[in-house]
Design an enzyme around this catalytic site. Structure first.
Site, PDB file in Angstrom:
ATOM      1  N   ARG A 294       0.826  -1.210   0.000  1.00 41.56           N
ATOM      2  CA  ARG A 294       0.000   0.000   0.000  1.00 41.56           C
ATOM      3  C   ARG A 294       0.860   1.259   0.000  1.00 41.56           C
ATOM      4  NH1 ARG A 294      -4.765  -2.341   4.067  1.00 41.56           N
ATOM      5  NH2 ARG A 294      -5.942  -3.336   2.371  1.00 41.56           N
ATOM      6  N   TYR A 426      -5.581  -1.199  -6.825  1.00 38.46           N
ATOM      7  CA  TYR A 426      -4.628  -2.126  -6.203  1.00 38.46           C
ATOM      8  C   TYR A 426      -4.706  -2.120  -4.673  1.00 38.46           C
ATOM      9  CZ  TYR A 426      -1.525  -3.205 -10.235  1.00 38.46           C
ATOM     10  OH  TYR A 426      -0.974  -3.669 -11.389  1.00 38.46           O
ATOM     11  N   GLU A 427      -4.408  -3.284  -4.109  1.00 35.98           N
ATOM     12  CA  GLU A 427      -4.189  -3.458  -2.660  1.00 35.98           C
ATOM     13  C   GLU A 427      -5.327  -2.922  -1.795  1.00 35.98           C
ATOM     14  OE1 GLU A 427      -1.961  -5.450  -2.401  1.00 35.98           O
ATOM     15  OE2 GLU A 427      -1.013  -5.095  -4.318  1.00 35.98           O
ATOM     16  N   GLY A 428      -6.554  -3.157  -2.248  1.00 38.97           N
ATOM     17  CA  GLY A 428      -7.715  -2.592  -1.577  1.00 38.97           C
ATOM     18  C   GLY A 428      -8.033  -1.259  -2.226  1.00 38.97           C
TER      19      GLY A 428
END
Length: 568
Positions: A294, A426-428
């Site tokens: 993140r 991406y990534e949440g």
């Protein structure tokens, strides 16, 4: 023009804006002085400018492809990756005991940003390896660490993260991939994963997958998920890639951007895997990698924003159109000047937030102090969401600066917009980041948030004597945000989630003003004060409308029925 890593900006921020000096005061980073920092930034910048940036266009026009079940990378990517690996740039923050440099995450973040600005498609590869290194170091057995970490850190092998399935996206707990004990300490992994970045490549000796799967008789949801390491090729007794594992790339996704980065559908057919961490504790172990990613994805957005800004400024200072004073180029027109100054101001704010986040992570690791851990955790969703949002917004402004030529692929402005768009997912997704901020990150009753606001107000008070026009609005914005935070803490989660995105953006706006003010106080150059003045006068006021939205909570959000929404 070609990309140039903004080395002087990193130096200025490290020296005057974020507390990088505090790192060198710790025993862990006592040797990371200015000379070493300058040398690392300069060499990474040279690599980004001269080796990686020239690959960006080729990766877009000649993307990765799948032949006979194996990924063939874009022209020049193998040589570019070799330069990254041979220089030790895959993960400079990796532990020294396994061959890393043990440098601060703050330096790693600056390197990630500049390499993203040079060529995001290629930089995604080492970014995922960095996260895997951190996850294995934190959760794997001594034997796994000894076998895999040196190869990952050196760049001989690469790493991936396998969470998503067709029926389990953001709802990871719905995954169905199975892991069955083989009776010898290994597990047979069966299932399909999608959206796997760099699921294979032709320039690494092995590709190591971290895979979330469910053990027999495990409970439902995320509490029944475990994490497994599944190499493409099973290491032999000497640790070298041996027989092929039962894992293959089924297909590559056709995407809006990052064509040089293969996004794979992965099939596991009883593939041999090793448990990482405890049974049914896979999400906790995977979150180590995800939090690393993140921060990295936020930096990717900032890197693209920097590249888009450089290209837009170069075009605006060359293009002649209409009647303009001064240089006679379009940058003299008020609206063009507004756009490029907005780009510069936004990039600085997002970069300072990301580097402050990285420094907080480093200080948490070096001191083990709870306050630094809390600050690092609080800043992470802000860095990821704001960094990637600004990447998208600045890339769009860049197209507008170019006018009609921005819509033409040959100029390269459109590629930035296409490539960076995925970072908001991406990534949440950024909505999930905002929900995390108003949920988990405010679960301490707002202590971490209020400590940051105390810092903002303290600096503003100190600046009142010399920079009253800048200090006053910054202090007021922090007080507005404090009051909104106090109110939000009294609301239930439905109301918090309804306004989470607005709250995160408001917090980022105030932090951006704080760092611009710090730069104005520290910099002798008039441009620092001018840029801070632009941000505080023209961009900071957005926080007021955002906080007005926050105060509405979920009021009116569900006023339209599903039929109303479908009718248009």
């Amino acid at each position: 023009m070609t990309y140039r890593a903004p080395i002087s900006e990193y130096r200025f921020i490290f020296e005057h804006v974020v507390d990088f000096a505090a790192l060198t005061a710790t025993g862990r980073f006592s040797e990371v002085g200015r000379e070493m920092t300058d040398a690392i930034l300069s060499e990474a910048g040279r690599l980004s400018d001269e080796v990686i940036a020239p690959l960006n266009r080729a990766g877009d026009e000649h993307g990765a492809r799948l032949e006979n079940g194996r990924v063939i990378s874009s022209p020049g990517f193998a040589e570019g990756y070799a330069a990254i690996a041979e220089g030790g740039w895959v993960c400079v923050s990796a532990p020294e005991e396994y061959g890393g440099m043990g440098l601060p995450v703050a330096l790693q973040t600056a390197i990630n940003e500049m390499m993203s600005g040079a060529c995001l498609s290629l930089q995604l590869n080492p970014l995922l390896t960095q996260g895997q290194i951190e996850a294995l170091h934190a959760h794997a057995s001594d034997a796994i660490r000894a076998r895999y970490l040196p190869k990952l850190i050196s760049g001989q092998w690469t790493g991936t993260m396998n969470l998503t399935e067709a029926g389990a996206g953001s709802d990871v707990g719905a995954l169905t991939t199975r892991a069955v004990p083989n009776g010898d300490g290994t597990y047979a992994i069966t299932g399909q994963k999608i959206f796997i970045t760099w699921g294979d490549c032709d320039f690494a000796g092995n590709v190591c997958h971290l895979v979330l799967a469910r053990l027999p008789d495990s409970g439902p949801g995320t509490r029944g998920i475990s994490l497994f390491l599944v190499p493409r090729d099973i290491p032999d007794a000497d640790g070298n890639p041996g027989v092929a594992n039962a894992v293959r790339v089924v297909s590559l996704e056709r995407k809006l951007g990052i064509h040089g980065s293969p996004t794979c559908v992965m099939e596991y057919s009883g593939a041999t895997g090793w448990l990482i961490g405890a049974e049914n504790a896979g999400m906790a172990a995977m979150f180590t990698m995800m939090n690393n990613a993140r921060l990295g994805v936020g930096a990717e957005g900032i890197g693209i924003a920097e590249a888009a800004t450089q290209k837009a400024v170069a075009y605006a200072t060359e293009r002649r159109q209409g009647s303009a004073g001064g240089s006679g180029t379009i940058i003299e027109h008020p609206d063009v000047r507004r756009m490029v100054t907005t780009m510069r101001a936004e990039v600085f704010a997002a970069r300072a937030i990301a580097l402050a986040n990285a420094v907080a992570i480093d200080l948490a690791n070096a001191t083990d102090e709870a306050e630094w851990k809390a600050q690092a955790a609080f800043l992470t969703p802000i860095t990821k969401a704001f960094g990637s949002d600004i990447g998208h917004e600045v890339a769009q402004i860049g197209i507008q600066v170019h006018g009609g030529m921005g819509y033409i692929e040959e100029t390269g402005a459109a590629q930035f917009a296409r490539d960076v768009r995925v970072t908001q997912i991406y990534e949440g997704t950024n909505g999930i980041q905002a929900m995390d901020l108003v949920g988990r990150k405010l679960a301490d009753g707002g202590e971490a948030a209020f400590r940051l606001l105390d810092e903002v107000e303290s600096l503003a008070e100190a600046a009142r004597a010399t920079l009253p026009d800048l200090a006053g609005p910054v202090w007021k914005s922090a007080e507005n945000l404090r009051e909104a935070t106090e109110w939000l803490l009294t609301q239930d989660m439905t109301d918090r989630f309804a306004v989470a995105v607005a709250y995160l953006r408001a917090f980022a706006r105030v932090l951006g003003a704080h760092f611009h003010l710090r730069a104005a106080m520290a910099g002798d150059e008039s441009r620092r004060r001018a840029l801070a003045g632009f941000y505080i006068a023209r961009l900071l006021p957005e926080h007021e409308s955002l906080l007005a939205t926050v105060r509405r909570a979920a009021d009116g959000l569900y006023a339209l029925s599903l039929d109303d929404l479908a009718e248009g």
